[in-house]
Design a protein around this motif. Structure first.
Motif, mmCIF file in Angstrom:
data_model
loop_
_atom_site.group_PDB
_atom_site.id
_atom_site.type_symbol
_atom_site.label_atom_id
_atom_site.label_comp_id
_atom_site.label_asym_id
_atom_site.label_seq_id
_atom_site.Cartn_x
_atom_site.Cartn_y
_atom_site.Cartn_z
ATOM 1 N N LEU A 279 1.834 -4.422 -2.981
ATOM 2 C CA LEU A 279 2.972 -3.634 -2.490
ATOM 3 C C LEU A 279 2.544 -2.203 -2.179
ATOM 4 O O LEU A 279 2.993 -1.613 -1.188
ATOM 5 C CB LEU A 279 4.098 -3.641 -3.531
ATOM 6 C CG LEU A 279 4.816 -4.986 -3.714
ATOM 7 C CD1 LEU A 279 5.766 -4.928 -4.913
ATOM 8 C CD2 LEU A 279 5.591 -5.367 -2.458
ATOM 9 N N LEU A 280 1.659 -1.641 -3.040
ATOM 10 C CA LEU A 280 1.156 -0.292 -2.781
ATOM 11 C C LEU A 280 0.322 -0.286 -1.504
ATOM 12 O O LEU A 280 0.406 0.647 -0.694
ATOM 13 C CB LEU A 280 0.307 0.188 -3.963
ATOM 14 C CG LEU A 280 -0.345 1.575 -3.789
ATOM 15 C CD1 LEU A 280 0.718 2.657 -3.604
ATOM 16 C CD2 LEU A 280 -1.256 1.900 -4.974
ATOM 17 N N ASN A 281 -0.463 -1.331 -1.294
ATOM 18 C CA ASN A 281 -1.267 -1.454 -0.082
ATOM 19 C C ASN A 281 -0.378 -1.466 1.157
ATOM 20 O O ASN A 281 -0.655 -0.788 2.156
ATOM 21 C CB ASN A 281 -2.087 -2.751 -0.160
ATOM 22 C CG ASN A 281 -3.074 -2.873 0.983
ATOM 23 O OD1 ASN A 281 -3.472 -1.884 1.599
ATOM 24 N ND2 ASN A 281 -3.459 -4.086 1.303
ATOM 25 N N LEU A 282 0.710 -2.227 1.086
ATOM 26 C CA LEU A 282 1.666 -2.289 2.199
ATOM 27 C C LEU A 282 2.288 -0.918 2.458
ATOM 28 O O LEU A 282 2.428 -0.486 3.613
ATOM 29 C CB LEU A 282 2.749 -3.312 1.879
ATOM 30 C CG LEU A 282 3.834 -3.536 2.946
ATOM 31 C CD1 LEU A 282 3.214 -4.065 4.236
ATOM 32 C CD2 LEU A 282 4.892 -4.513 2.431
ATOM 33 N N MET B 280 -0.322 1.370 4.087
ATOM 34 C CA MET B 280 -0.538 0.957 5.480
ATOM 35 C C MET B 280 0.575 1.451 6.397
ATOM 36 O O MET B 280 0.318 2.037 7.453
ATOM 37 C CB MET B 280 -0.625 -0.564 5.562
ATOM 38 C CG MET B 280 -1.926 -1.164 5.099
ATOM 39 S SD MET B 280 -1.905 -2.957 5.259
ATOM 40 C CE MET B 280 -1.845 -3.147 7.031
ATOM 41 N N ILE B 281 1.813 1.210 5.991
ATOM 42 C CA ILE B 281 2.954 1.617 6.823
ATOM 43 C C ILE B 281 2.998 3.134 6.974
ATOM 44 O O ILE B 281 3.316 3.663 8.042
ATOM 45 C CB ILE B 281 4.264 1.084 6.219
ATOM 46 C CG1 ILE B 281 4.289 -0.454 6.306
ATOM 47 C CG2 ILE B 281 5.475 1.658 6.933
ATOM 48 C CD1 ILE B 281 5.468 -1.096 5.612
ATOM 49 N N SER B 282 2.638 3.847 5.903
ATOM 50 C CA SER B 282 2.623 5.318 5.959
ATOM 51 C C SER B 282 1.595 5.824 6.959
ATOM 52 O O SER B 282 1.878 6.724 7.761
ATOM 53 C CB SER B 282 2.321 5.892 4.569
ATOM 54 O OG SER B 282 3.299 5.517 3.643
ATOM 55 N N THR C 130 -4.382 -8.655 6.638
ATOM 56 C CA THR C 130 -4.941 -7.670 5.715
ATOM 57 C C THR C 130 -4.422 -7.881 4.304
ATOM 58 O O THR C 130 -5.178 -7.780 3.329
ATOM 59 C CB THR C 130 -4.586 -6.245 6.193
ATOM 60 O OG1 THR C 130 -5.075 -6.064 7.507
ATOM 61 C CG2 THR C 130 -5.196 -5.204 5.284
ATOM 62 N N LEU C 131 -3.127 -8.146 4.182
ATOM 63 C CA LEU C 131 -2.553 -8.381 2.857
ATOM 64 C C LEU C 131 -3.164 -9.623 2.215
ATOM 65 O O LEU C 131 -3.419 -9.653 0.999
ATOM 66 C CB LEU C 131 -1.035 -8.521 2.956
ATOM 67 C CG LEU C 131 -0.274 -7.258 3.380
ATOM 68 C CD1 LEU C 131 1.212 -7.550 3.510
ATOM 69 C CD2 LEU C 131 -0.501 -6.129 2.385
ATOM 70 N N GLY C 132 -3.420 -10.653 3.023
ATOM 71 C CA GLY C 132 -4.075 -11.853 2.497
ATOM 72 C C GLY C 132 -5.478 -11.552 2.007
ATOM 73 O O GLY C 132 -5.904 -12.048 0.955
ATOM 74 N N ALA D 112 -9.102 -0.592 4.699
ATOM 75 C CA ALA D 112 -9.429 0.650 3.997
ATOM 76 C C ALA D 112 -8.484 0.882 2.811
ATOM 77 O O ALA D 112 -8.927 1.242 1.708
ATOM 78 C CB ALA D 112 -9.357 1.828 4.967
ATOM 79 N N SER D 113 -7.185 0.660 3.026
ATOM 80 C CA SER D 113 -6.230 0.863 1.927
ATOM 81 C C SER D 113 -6.360 -0.220 0.861
ATOM 82 O O SER D 113 -6.149 0.040 -0.321
ATOM 83 C CB SER D 113 -4.795 0.908 2.466
ATOM 84 O OG SER D 113 -4.442 -0.319 3.064
#
Length: 568
Positions: free
Chosen positions: A432-435, A438-440, A460-462, A534-535
């Motif tokens: 969730l932090l990665n998402l 990414m959106i930011s 990427t999430l996978g 990267a994230s």
């Protein structure tokens, strides 16, 4: 690193991400639909709206009567009065009116209030995460080549093949201007031999389209005839109406000979609209055009802090400019863009390759820097029509795709918890932090989200989950060897580190190649993938490690965050 340092690093990432995402949140959650609609209008429409509202509000305030209290919606006027040093225990209409020099002063403040609200929204719109043509639709713009002007430029009537080739070059230039960072995913294609059809995500904003066409004429430097300029301006001050025809166009007076040209010197007002300041007479025989510009960038003057554009001329252009400025020291030189004088300066010293020009606001300086980087159009373009277009995929396809994405994301979260127990919860938190990160970052790039970029996001999430799986399996192996929880944790992350780095670095390289060589839709996928990888490195290798370290100390007897199938 101590936990305090890790906490500080995680908090810093969260704060920076929140700041980057704030413009998008503000636009979609806190800006009203009326303001959004006004923000997509032309600057003239915004000016007319602001002045109409100011007139309406001033008349409403006057109609209330002097002894009436000031309504809540006009509280910003009380704040303005206080800022001017005006104090009162009871704010009535009469008291408020007394805080301003005149009714005109009050009108100006009210107009500025509405202008700022809409112009701020217009600026905000350019810094948000938006939906692409396939998800939301956008605007379709039909451009037509000015074949007559092209013939005049060449000195002969061009063939259909020459016009077609020039239009193809225009398409390349438009692509670099509209999508300079590969994030807006426009659809640009030729129609016939002399037309270009552009479909851009977003609302039908005339100002936005015109910004792409800025610099359709050439930028050039031209020597000013100061004596004639002074005479013409004296005539203009005495009889301005004689300088305009019935269409409002400037007329060159008879005192300007045929070997001179007269142009207007324009500056931007509060609405970024060009306002005629004075007239300038130029000697067109002594000039240098912008075709010699190699690079450009916007910045601020170190002394005045005004927006400027710095650019570098080619070796040939530098020599020509040096000759021009060395021979005419003490004379005035004008910077002309699209047949409007933007800046006039006195030549104090000879200048070669590095040039700085001013006379723009910050946004105009940035746009001009982009224009100069991408060169001028070989053949000028005119807007024939501009219409709104719907989502290319259709509402049902979009809803089905988004539903599938949500279900897939939910299944990954459920699987991680089911298979890895509490450790799976840590992985989900990292996901969730990665998402969020990414959106930011995509929001900071004013990214246009399409179905292909969403595919990159999900991929990427996978891959991020895969990194957590590798780490957890390494930790389980260490626990099975009989190592203490803290040792198993450190060894697991250490053993997984290079495996994860190797796989992700190779993917980033592939994403960079795609973003460089691919089409606009492929670029969107590649950029999303690169940012996500990267994230994910941060969230899987650093954030997950940080969460585990909060519960597992060097003297821990058991692994407080349990693994199914591993030694506790």
């Amino acid at each position: 690193m101590k936990n305090a340092g890790r906490i500080a690093a995680v908090l810093l990432v969260l704060i920076v991400s929140a700041v980057l995402l704030y413009p998008s949140i503000k636009w979609y959650c806190f800006v009203s639909e009326d303001v959004k609609n006004l923000a997509t209008g032309t600057k003239e429409e915004i000016r007319d709206y602001s002045r109409a509202k100011a007139s309406e509000d001033v008349n409403s305030i006057k109609a209330l009567g002097g002894s009436s209290s000031v309504p809540k919606e006009y509280s910003y006027l009380i704040d303005e009065a206080k800022d001017r040093g005006y104090k009162s225990n009871s704010w009535t209409v009469s008291t408020l009116m007394g805080a301003f020099k005149s009714e005109s002063d009050l009108f100006s403040v009210v107009e500025n209030h509405y202008r700022k609200e809409i112009m701020d929204a217009k600026s905000l719109q350019g810094r948000i995460l938006s939906l692409g043509l396939d998800l939301k639709g956008g605007v379709s713009v039909l451009l037509e080549a000015d074949t007559k002007g092209y013939a005049q430029k060449l000195g002969y009537t061009p063939s259909a093949e020459e016009i077609s080739a020039a239009v193809s070059q225009d398409i390349e230039i438009l692509s670099s201007r509209i999508d300079q960072y590969g994030v807006s995913e426009p659809d640009i294609r030729k129609q016939g031999d002399n037309q270009i059809l552009i479909e851009i995500p977003g609302e039908a904003d005339t100002e936005r389209v015109n910004s792409f066409l800025q610099g359709k004429g050439s930028l050039y430097f031209c020597l000013v005839d100061s004596a004639l300029t002074n005479k013409v301006n004296s005539m203009y001050q005495a009889d301005p109406q004689s300088f305009y025809n019935e269409r409002g166009e400037l007329i060159t007076p008879s005192i300007v000979p045929s070997n001179r040209i007269m142009l207007g010197y324009y500056k931007s007002d509060d609405y970024s609209l060009d306002v005629l300041e004075s007239l300038v007479v130029l000697d067109p025989s002594i000039n240098l055009d912008g075709s010699y510009i190699e690079s450009s960038q916007s910045s601020k003057d170190s002394v005045t802090n005004r927006p400027v554009v710095n650019f570098t001329l080619s070796n040939e252009g530098g020599k020509l400019f040096y000759d021009l400025t060395s021979k005419h020291k003490g004379q005035a030189l004008a910077v002309v863009l699209d047949e409007k004088v933007r800046s006039v300066a006195t030549i104090n010293d000879a200048i070669s390759s590095n040039v700085q020009i001013s006379g723009f606001n910050e946004k105009e300086a940035q746009s001009l820097a982009i224009t100069l980087k991408s060169a001028s159009f070989p053949i000028d373009l005119e807007i024939v029509s501009m219409t709104s277009v719907g989502a290319t995929l259709g509402d049902d396809a979009v809803k089905t795709g988004l539903t599938a994405i949500v279900i897939g994301f939910a299944l990954v979260i459920i699987f991680m918890v089911a298979y890895y127990s509490l450790a799976g919860l840590v992985a989900d938190l990292a996901l969730l932090l990665n998402l969020f990160i990414m959106i930011s970052l995509l929001s900071a790039l004013s990214f246009t989200v399409t179905l292909t970029s969403i595919a990159g996001l999900i991929l990427t999430l996978g891959m991020a989950v895969d990194a957590n799986v590798i780490i957890y399996e390494r930790i389980k192996e260490e626990l099975k060897k009989g190592k203490k929880p803290y040792q198993a944790l450190e060894s697991g992350f250490k053993r997984a580190f290079w495996t994860i780095m190797d796989s992700n670095v190779t993917t980033i390289i592939a994403a960079l190649v795609l973003s460089t060589l691919g089409s606009s839709s492929v670029k969107g996928f590649a950029i999303t993938l690169a940012i996500g990888i990267a994230s994910s490195l941060f969230t899987s290798l650093y954030f997950s490690h940080f969460i585990f370290s909060l519960f597992i100390k060097e003297d821990s007897k058991k692994f407080l965050i349990s693994f199914k199938g591993g030694k506790k």
